[in-house]
Design a protein around this motif. Structure first.
Motif, PDB file in Angstrom:
ATOM      1  N   UNK A  16       0.833  -1.207   0.000  1.00  0.00           N
ATOM      2  CA  UNK A  16       0.000   0.000   0.000  1.00  0.00           C
ATOM      3  C   UNK A  16       0.866   1.255   0.000  1.00  0.00           C
ATOM      4  N   UNK A  17       1.910   1.276   0.836  1.00  0.00           N
ATOM      5  CA  UNK A  17       2.795   2.444   0.903  1.00  0.00           C
ATOM      6  C   UNK A  17       3.580   2.630  -0.392  1.00  0.00           C
ATOM      7  N   UNK A  18       3.989   1.519  -0.999  1.00  0.00           N
ATOM      8  CA  UNK A  18       4.690   1.613  -2.288  1.00  0.00           C
ATOM      9  C   UNK A  18       3.789   2.248  -3.331  1.00  0.00           C
ATOM     10  N   UNK A  19       2.546   1.808  -3.368  1.00  0.00           N
ATOM     11  CA  UNK A  19       1.608   2.362  -4.345  1.00  0.00           C
ATOM     12  C   UNK A  19       1.305   3.826  -4.062  1.00  0.00           C
ATOM     13  N   UNK A  20       1.229   4.203  -2.792  1.00  0.00           N
ATOM     14  CA  UNK A  20       1.021   5.610  -2.438  1.00  0.00           C
ATOM     15  C   UNK A  20       2.184   6.465  -2.916  1.00  0.00           C
ATOM     16  N   UNK A  21       3.387   5.871  -2.934  1.00  0.00           N
ATOM     17  CA  UNK A  21       4.580   6.564  -3.423  1.00  0.00           C
ATOM     18  C   UNK A  21       4.664   6.531  -4.950  1.00  0.00           C
ATOM     19  N   UNK A  22       3.660   5.915  -5.577  1.00  0.00           N
ATOM     20  CA  UNK A  22       3.591   5.806  -7.042  1.00  0.00           C
ATOM     21  C   UNK A  22       4.816   5.082  -7.620  1.00  0.00           C
ATOM     22  N   UNK A  23       5.204   4.016  -6.929  1.00  0.00           N
ATOM     23  CA  UNK A  23       6.320   3.189  -7.382  1.00  0.00           C
ATOM     24  C   UNK A  23       5.799   1.820  -7.802  1.00  0.00           C
ATOM     25  N   UNK A  24       6.357   1.294  -8.861  1.00  0.00           N
ATOM     26  CA  UNK A  24       6.097  -0.096  -9.218  1.00  0.00           C
ATOM     27  C   UNK A  24       7.039  -0.972  -8.389  1.00  0.00           C
ATOM     28  N   UNK A  25       6.793  -2.270  -8.404  1.00  0.00           N
ATOM     29  CA  UNK A  25       7.727  -3.174  -7.729  1.00  0.00           C
ATOM     30  C   UNK A  25       9.119  -3.040  -8.333  1.00  0.00           C
ATOM     31  N   UNK A  30      14.735  -1.345  -7.887  1.00  0.00           N
ATOM     32  CA  UNK A  30      15.884  -0.608  -8.403  1.00  0.00           C
ATOM     33  C   UNK A  30      16.440   0.349  -7.349  1.00  0.00           C
ATOM     34  N   UNK A  31      15.570   1.087  -6.709  1.00  0.00           N
ATOM     35  CA  UNK A  31      16.010   2.053  -5.690  1.00  0.00           C
ATOM     36  C   UNK A  31      16.617   1.382  -4.459  1.00  0.00           C
ATOM     37  N   UNK A  32      16.121   0.176  -4.138  1.00  0.00           N
ATOM     38  CA  UNK A  32      16.617  -0.541  -2.961  1.00  0.00           C
ATOM     39  C   UNK A  32      17.801  -1.451  -3.282  1.00  0.00           C
ATOM     40  N   UNK A  33      18.122  -1.600  -4.571  1.00  0.00           N
ATOM     41  CA  UNK A  33      19.213  -2.481  -4.954  1.00  0.00           C
ATOM     42  C   UNK A  33      18.851  -3.952  -4.811  1.00  0.00           C
ATOM     43  N   UNK A  34      17.581  -4.258  -5.071  1.00  0.00           N
ATOM     44  CA  UNK A  34      17.085  -5.622  -4.925  1.00  0.00           C
ATOM     45  C   UNK A  34      16.450  -6.076  -6.231  1.00  0.00           C
ATOM     46  N   UNK A  35      16.059  -7.329  -6.276  1.00  0.00           N
ATOM     47  CA  UNK A  35      15.333  -7.833  -7.442  1.00  0.00           C
ATOM     48  C   UNK A  35      13.834  -7.589  -7.255  1.00  0.00           C
ATOM     49  N   UNK A  36      13.125  -7.555  -8.367  1.00  0.00           N
ATOM     50  CA  UNK A  36      11.671  -7.392  -8.287  1.00  0.00           C
ATOM     51  C   UNK A  36      11.051  -8.587  -7.573  1.00  0.00           C
ATOM     52  N   UNK A  37      11.624  -9.769  -7.752  1.00  0.00           N
ATOM     53  CA  UNK A  37      11.079 -10.952  -7.086  1.00  0.00           C
ATOM     54  C   UNK A  37      11.233 -10.862  -5.568  1.00  0.00           C
ATOM     55  N   UNK A  38      12.272 -10.186  -5.102  1.00  0.00           N
ATOM     56  CA  UNK A  38      12.441  -9.980  -3.654  1.00  0.00           C
ATOM     57  C   UNK A  38      11.321  -9.089  -3.118  1.00  0.00           C
ATOM     58  N   UNK A  39      10.998  -8.021  -3.862  1.00  0.00           N
ATOM     59  CA  UNK A  39       9.917  -7.128  -3.463  1.00  0.00           C
ATOM     60  C   UNK A  39       8.595  -7.893  -3.489  1.00  0.00           C
TER      61      UNK A  39
END
Length: 82
Positions: A16-25, A30-39
């Motif tokens: 919910x917070x990610x979507x409020x920040x208008x970020x995709x997984x 990318x910003x966290x230095x992780x894979x999308x599958x981790x998110x």
């Protein structure tokens, strides 16, 4: 402050917070230095997650993480390495 009872609830709040920040997984990954599958795993409530991975996500989303316990509120409490 929200008290969480399990990893599924944490995942829902983070999504919910990610979507409020208008970020995709992918954006968050990318910003966290992780894979999308981790998110995806965190948001789906996967019960196992490395703490450093979780803290990277929390940092990008500007989420504070804390501990609430009566012993931690005592003025004589000091950090220990045990």
């Amino acid at each position: 402050m929200i008290y969480l009872k399990d990893s599924t609830e944490l995942g829902h709040h983070l999504q919910w917070l990610r979507k409020q920040a208008k970020l995709t997984q992918s954006d968050l990954a990318l910003r966290a230095g992780l894979s999308r599958t981790a998110i995806q795993a965190i948001e789906s409530g996967k019960a196992t997650c490395q703490l450093d991975t979780l803290f990277k996500v929390l940092t990008v989303l500007s989420i504070k993480f804390g501990l609430d316990h009566s012993l931690l509120k005592e003025p004589t409490h000091a950090s220990t390495s045990d």
